[in-house]
Design a protein around this motif. Structure first.
Motif, PDB file in Angstrom:
ATOM      1  N   UNK A 212       1.006  -0.908  -0.174  1.00  0.00           N
ATOM      2  CA  UNK A 212       0.108  -0.045  -0.204  1.00  0.00           C
ATOM      3  C   UNK A 212       0.796   0.984  -0.046  1.00  0.00           C
ATOM      4  N   UNK A 213       0.032   2.358  -0.262  1.00  0.00           N
ATOM      5  CA  UNK A 213       0.936   3.425  -0.731  1.00  0.00           C
ATOM      6  C   UNK A 213       0.609   4.168   0.900  1.00  0.00           C
ATOM      7  N   UNK A 214       0.282   3.927   1.565  1.00  0.00           N
ATOM      8  CA  UNK A 214      -0.646   4.015   2.920  1.00  0.00           C
ATOM      9  C   UNK A 214       0.434   3.926   4.235  1.00  0.00           C
ATOM     10  N   UNK A 215       0.846   4.590   5.117  1.00  0.00           N
ATOM     11  CA  UNK A 215       2.083   4.481   5.852  1.00  0.00           C
ATOM     12  C   UNK A 215       1.443   4.279   7.322  1.00  0.00           C
ATOM     13  N   UNK A 216       1.508   3.674   8.439  1.00  0.00           N
ATOM     14  CA  UNK A 216       1.276   4.088   9.439  1.00  0.00           C
ATOM     15  C   UNK A 216       0.153   2.912  10.092  1.00  0.00           C
ATOM     16  N   UNK A 217      -0.610   2.662   9.539  1.00  0.00           N
ATOM     17  CA  UNK A 217      -2.133   1.628   9.162  1.00  0.00           C
ATOM     18  C   UNK A 217      -2.161   0.404   8.837  1.00  0.00           C
ATOM     19  N   UNK A 218      -2.805  -0.392   9.165  1.00  0.00           N
ATOM     20  CA  UNK A 218      -3.154  -1.851   8.767  1.00  0.00           C
ATOM     21  C   UNK A 218      -1.580  -2.257   8.844  1.00  0.00           C
ATOM     22  N   UNK A 219      -1.383  -4.019   8.734  1.00  0.00           N
ATOM     23  CA  UNK A 219      -0.564  -4.827   8.915  1.00  0.00           C
ATOM     24  C   UNK A 219      -0.285  -5.395   7.781  1.00  0.00           C
ATOM     25  N   UNK A 220       0.577  -5.567   7.313  1.00  0.00           N
ATOM     26  CA  UNK A 220       1.057  -6.886   6.241  1.00  0.00           C
ATOM     27  C   UNK A 220       1.499  -7.586   6.489  1.00  0.00           C
ATOM     28  N   UNK A 221       2.665  -7.980   8.035  1.00  0.00           N
ATOM     29  CA  UNK A 221       3.046  -8.843   8.415  1.00  0.00           C
ATOM     30  C   UNK A 221       2.305  -9.987   9.372  1.00  0.00           C
ATOM     31  N   UNK A 222       1.861  -9.095  10.487  1.00  0.00           N
ATOM     32  CA  UNK A 222       1.566  -9.959  11.737  1.00  0.00           C
ATOM     33  C   UNK A 222       0.767  -8.641  12.450  1.00  0.00           C
ATOM     34  N   UNK A 223      -0.041  -9.867  13.470  1.00  0.00           N
ATOM     35  CA  UNK A 223      -0.912  -8.859  13.989  1.00  0.00           C
ATOM     36  C   UNK A 223      -0.684  -8.566  14.835  1.00  0.00           C
ATOM     37  N   UNK A 224      -0.431  -7.563  15.850  1.00  0.00           N
ATOM     38  CA  UNK A 224      -0.124  -7.025  16.903  1.00  0.00           C
ATOM     39  C   UNK A 224      -0.570  -7.097  17.938  1.00  0.00           C
ATOM     40  N   UNK A 225      -0.242  -7.992  19.105  1.00  0.00           N
ATOM     41  CA  UNK A 225      -1.093  -8.622  20.556  1.00  0.00           C
ATOM     42  C   UNK A 225      -1.823  -6.898  21.169  1.00  0.00           C
ATOM     43  N   UNK A 226      -1.826  -6.137  21.354  1.00  0.00           N
ATOM     44  CA  UNK A 226      -2.495  -4.755  21.170  1.00  0.00           C
ATOM     45  C   UNK A 226      -3.456  -5.316  20.802  1.00  0.00           C
ATOM     46  N   UNK A 227      -3.859  -5.092  19.981  1.00  0.00           N
ATOM     47  CA  UNK A 227      -5.527  -4.902  18.872  1.00  0.00           C
ATOM     48  C   UNK A 227      -5.511  -6.276  19.098  1.00  0.00           C
ATOM     49  N   UNK A 228      -5.044  -6.946  18.820  1.00  0.00           N
ATOM     50  CA  UNK A 228      -5.965  -8.790  18.985  1.00  0.00           C
ATOM     51  C   UNK A 228      -5.981  -9.357  20.242  1.00  0.00           C
ATOM     52  N   UNK A 229      -5.754  -8.379  22.100  1.00  0.00           N
ATOM     53  CA  UNK A 229      -6.025  -8.380  22.880  1.00  0.00           C
ATOM     54  C   UNK A 229      -7.715  -7.357  23.109  1.00  0.00           C
ATOM     55  N   UNK A 230      -7.612  -6.792  22.287  1.00  0.00           N
ATOM     56  CA  UNK A 230      -9.650  -5.822  21.961  1.00  0.00           C
ATOM     57  C   UNK A 230     -10.162  -5.779  21.512  1.00  0.00           C
ATOM     58  N   UNK A 231      -9.500  -7.020  20.643  1.00  0.00           N
ATOM     59  CA  UNK A 231     -10.529  -7.687  18.708  1.00  0.00           C
ATOM     60  C   UNK A 231     -12.182  -7.667  19.583  1.00  0.00           C
ATOM     61  N   UNK A 232     -12.684  -8.134  20.660  1.00  0.00           N
ATOM     62  CA  UNK A 232     -13.907  -8.394  21.416  1.00  0.00           C
ATOM     63  C   UNK A 232     -14.637  -6.424  20.866  1.00  0.00           C
ATOM     64  N   UNK A 233     -13.553  -5.611  20.795  1.00  0.00           N
ATOM     65  CA  UNK A 233     -14.683  -4.805  20.870  1.00  0.00           C
ATOM     66  C   UNK A 233     -14.560  -3.535  19.677  1.00  0.00           C
TER      67      UNK A 233
END
Length: 327
Positions: free
Chosen positions: A231-252
């Motif tokens: 993507x040309x966009x920087x600082x948003x989305x993840x192309x290689x791995x899912x961070x634990x920070x967002x994974x831990x609040x997926x229910x929200x």
């Protein structure tokens, strides 16, 4: 006054807690009505000036919390991977607090951010080429781990997985927003996700008021089940791995709205026409908010809350001219 201005002052002349308190007083913008709905968009403005961004709050906050927890000793070098803005925040924070900072990035880092990082005294390490499938995010991670192996004394802030990341926003940003937002008018929130730090804190704030939160994610991000793509966009989305920070609040995460590069750039251009200069992740939030407003239906009214994280000046005219016949 911004952290970049204060970073050049002697540490014993500056209270870093006063600095982060001042930086955390983020303003909000009434962006206006969303299409032909009864909803308007209100954006927390993460970059009210060209000298700073909300990642200055994160950079300084991560180091202050690490020092409070006994994780970061006086004078210990710091290392992190960054697409740009967090690197600048860490560089300035390191100079303010007396820590050498090593930053791993890639050649796509905006030139103005790179120069500010150099002036703040940090050491920049660039991954020369992207991973063939997982892009520069993976290439940066590979270089980061190589440097950590060579320098085990470096303190890794680890923004993607550290619980200190959302704690920075919960401790310093949320209390101010609690005083300034009219929660009776907020129908829903929608935010972009990189590491997920500000989503975690802001969704918790809204959840406590009974308000649901959604995500606007770019095409090519794997965070919510997509296929990896550049993507040309920087600082948003993840192309290689899912961070634990967002994974831990997926229910929200109540729902996810995908936005392409072309749509994000169109959003940036629409916002510029309204006199709001922002970057790609803000374009993703804006276009995601339009999708959310349509999904909420004709009876929904009030405000959608979002977060405009980045600044238009970082990208020159690239996002503003995307789609022109001359491109």
């Amino acid at each position: 006054m911004t952290i970049e201005h204060l970073a050049s002052a002697p540490a014993d002349h500056v209270d870093p807690y006063a600095v982060i308190d001042e930086l955390s007083r983020l303003t909000t913008l009434n962006v206006g009505r969303v299409d032909d709905t009864r909803l308007s968009l209100r954006a927390v403005h993460g970059s009210p000036a060209t000298e700073t961004s909300f990642k200055s709050i994160l950079g300084l906050g991560l180091l202050l919390l690490a020092k409070e927890r006994g994780l970061l000793a006086e004078g210990r070098p710091v290392i992190e991977s960054t697409s740009g803005s967090l690197g600048l925040g860490l560089a300035a924070a390191g100079r303010l607090l007396g820590h050498e900072v090593h930053l791993v990035s890639d050649p796509g880092i905006p030139a103005v951010t790179r120069r500010k990082i150099e002036l703040a005294g940090a050491v920049l390490h660039l991954a020369p080429e992207p991973h063939p499938v997982l892009g520069f995010q993976q290439a940066r991670d590979d270089l980061l781990q190589m440097l950590r192996a060579q320098h085990p004394d470096y303190y890794w802030t680890n923004q993607n997985d550290s619980p200190l990341n959302p704690e920075v926003y919960s401790r310093w940003v949320v209390p101010h927003l609690m005083r300034t937002l009219d929660f009776s008018r907020i129908a829903a929130g929608i935010f972009c996700v990189g590491s997920g730090g500000h989503f975690s804190a802001l969704s918790a704030m809204l959840d406590a008021k009974g308000i649901r939160s959604y995500v606007a994610d770019r095409h090519g991000s794997i965070t919510f089940g997509g296929d990896p793509a550049p993507s040309i966009l920087r600082g948003t989305g993840n192309q290689n791995r899912i961070p634990a920070v967002i994974d831990s609040v997926r229910d929200r995460v109540t729902g996810v709205f995908e936005v392409s590069d072309a749509q994000a750039c169109a959003g940036v251009q629409e916002l510029a026409a309204r006199g709001i200069s922002v970057g790609g992740s803000s374009g993703v939030c804006y276009m995601g908010a339009r999708q959310l407003a349509a999904a909420l239906g004709p009876d929904a009214e009030g405000e959608i809350l979002t977060f405009f994280a980045d600044r238009g000046e970082l990208y020159g005219t690239t996002l503003l001219t995307w789609g022109d016949s001359s491109d």
